[in-house]
Design an enzyme around this catalytic site. Structure first.
Site, PDB file in Angstrom:
ATOM      1  N   ALA A   1       0.848  -1.192   0.000  1.00  0.00           N
ATOM      2  CA  ALA A   1       0.000   0.000   0.000  1.00  0.00           C
ATOM      3  C   ALA A   1       0.882   1.239   0.000  1.00  0.00           C
ATOM      4  O   ALA A   1       2.065   1.174   0.342  1.00  0.00           O
ATOM      5  CB  ALA A   1      -0.925   0.004   1.213  1.00  0.00           C
ATOM      6  N   ASN A   2       0.314   2.368  -0.394  1.00  0.00           N
ATOM      7  CA  ASN A   2       1.008   3.652  -0.330  1.00  0.00           C
ATOM      8  C   ASN A   2       0.389   4.492   0.776  1.00  0.00           C
ATOM      9  O   ASN A   2      -0.826   4.435   1.002  1.00  0.00           O
ATOM     10  CB  ASN A   2       0.880   4.393  -1.664  1.00  0.00           C
ATOM     11  N   VAL A   3       1.228   5.299   1.450  1.00  0.00           N
ATOM     12  CA  VAL A   3       0.749   6.153   2.538  1.00  0.00           C
ATOM     13  C   VAL A   3       0.987   7.608   2.157  1.00  0.00           C
ATOM     14  O   VAL A   3       2.086   7.973   1.727  1.00  0.00           O
ATOM     15  CB  VAL A   3       1.456   5.826   3.868  1.00  0.00           C
TER      16      VAL A   3
ATOM     17  N   LYS B   1      -3.651   5.601   4.075  1.00  0.00           N
ATOM     18  CA  LYS B   1      -3.005   4.409   3.517  1.00  0.00           C
ATOM     19  C   LYS B   1      -3.951   3.835   2.467  1.00  0.00           C
ATOM     20  O   LYS B   1      -5.104   3.488   2.778  1.00  0.00           O
ATOM     21  CB  LYS B   1      -2.745   3.394   4.632  1.00  0.00           C
TER      22      LYS B   1
ATOM     23  N   ASP C   1       5.738  -7.251  14.902  1.00  0.00           N
ATOM     24  CA  ASP C   1       6.702  -6.457  14.129  1.00  0.00           C
ATOM     25  C   ASP C   1       7.113  -5.196  14.899  1.00  0.00           C
ATOM     26  O   ASP C   1       7.168  -4.102  14.335  1.00  0.00           O
ATOM     27  CB  ASP C   1       6.114  -6.082  12.770  1.00  0.00           C
TER      28      ASP C   1
END
Length: 210
Positions: free
Chosen positions: A2-4, A19, A112
């Site tokens: 995805a792009n933010v 996002k 994570d």
């Protein structure tokens, strides 16, 4: 996957992070995980966890609207200015531990925890973000047996063997390595506790079994 983007909400007059997952480029599994992350962010309301404000489906794809933290990540901070002073490091670790405790009590394991997922919100406040690979301890639909998910440099040994059945101790391990990096500015690939102030050695040793 995805792009933010940084955006401004003109109705509320505040900056937000958006996002975007492009549906045509994402597999069904990635779409399911994206929705799972959004739902976790909406459920885990806590001062030290980045909140998901909304999720929208448009012609551009699925859009997750999140809190925006203007000062980058802990990783950015250490790369720019070097290791933290002990008081600052333990304050950040305490806040992340509070975020993890909140998630763990609701049966979520982050999987994570690392400096790049700890966001500096300003005025000493930090927020844990990116629950995209989190696991619900009673739900394994997104992780196959034997699959490795996470960031190897900060990953607990049991997670490096099989990410499916890890429990909160894996997050504690990763937080210990993150604290080591915050105090030393050095990769936690090899721990040298002589580089850490004496008052932190037992804490890091217990967290990481070093």
């Amino acid at each position: 996957f995805a792009n933010v983007y940084l955006a401004h909400d003109s109705m509320l007059d505040q900056d937000v992070a958006i996002k975007i997952l492009k549906l045509g480029l994402a597999s069904q599994s990635e779409q399911d995980r994206f929705l799972f992350e959004a739902r976790i962010g909406a459920k885990l309301r806590h001062p030290n966890i980045i909140s998901v404000l909304d999720i929208i489906q448009s012609a551009d794809g699925l859009q997750m609207i999140m809190e925006y933290c203007p000062n980058g990540t802990l990783s950015d901070r250490i790369k720019a200015k070097g290791p933290l002073r002990p008081r600052a490091a333990i304050d950040i670790a305490r806040q992340v531990a509070q975020a993890l405790g909140h998630a763990h009590r609701r049966n979520y394991v982050h999987r994570d925890v690392k400096p790049a997922n700890i966001f500096m919100a300003g005025e000493g406040l930090v927020k844990l973000g990116d629950f995209g690979i989190a696991a619900y301890t009673d739900l394994h639909e997104f992780t196959q047996t034997g699959m490795i998910i996470g960031t190897p440099l900060y990953m607990a040994p049991e997670q490096a063997s099989d990410s499916r059945d890890v429990d909160p101790r894996a997050d504690v391990y990763s937080l210990g390595l993150t604290l080591y990096y915050a105090l030393t500015g050095r990769s936690p690939r090899v721990l040298d506790l002589d580089l850490v102030p004496p008052e932190f050695r037992t804490l890091i040793r217990r967290a990481t079994h070093a």
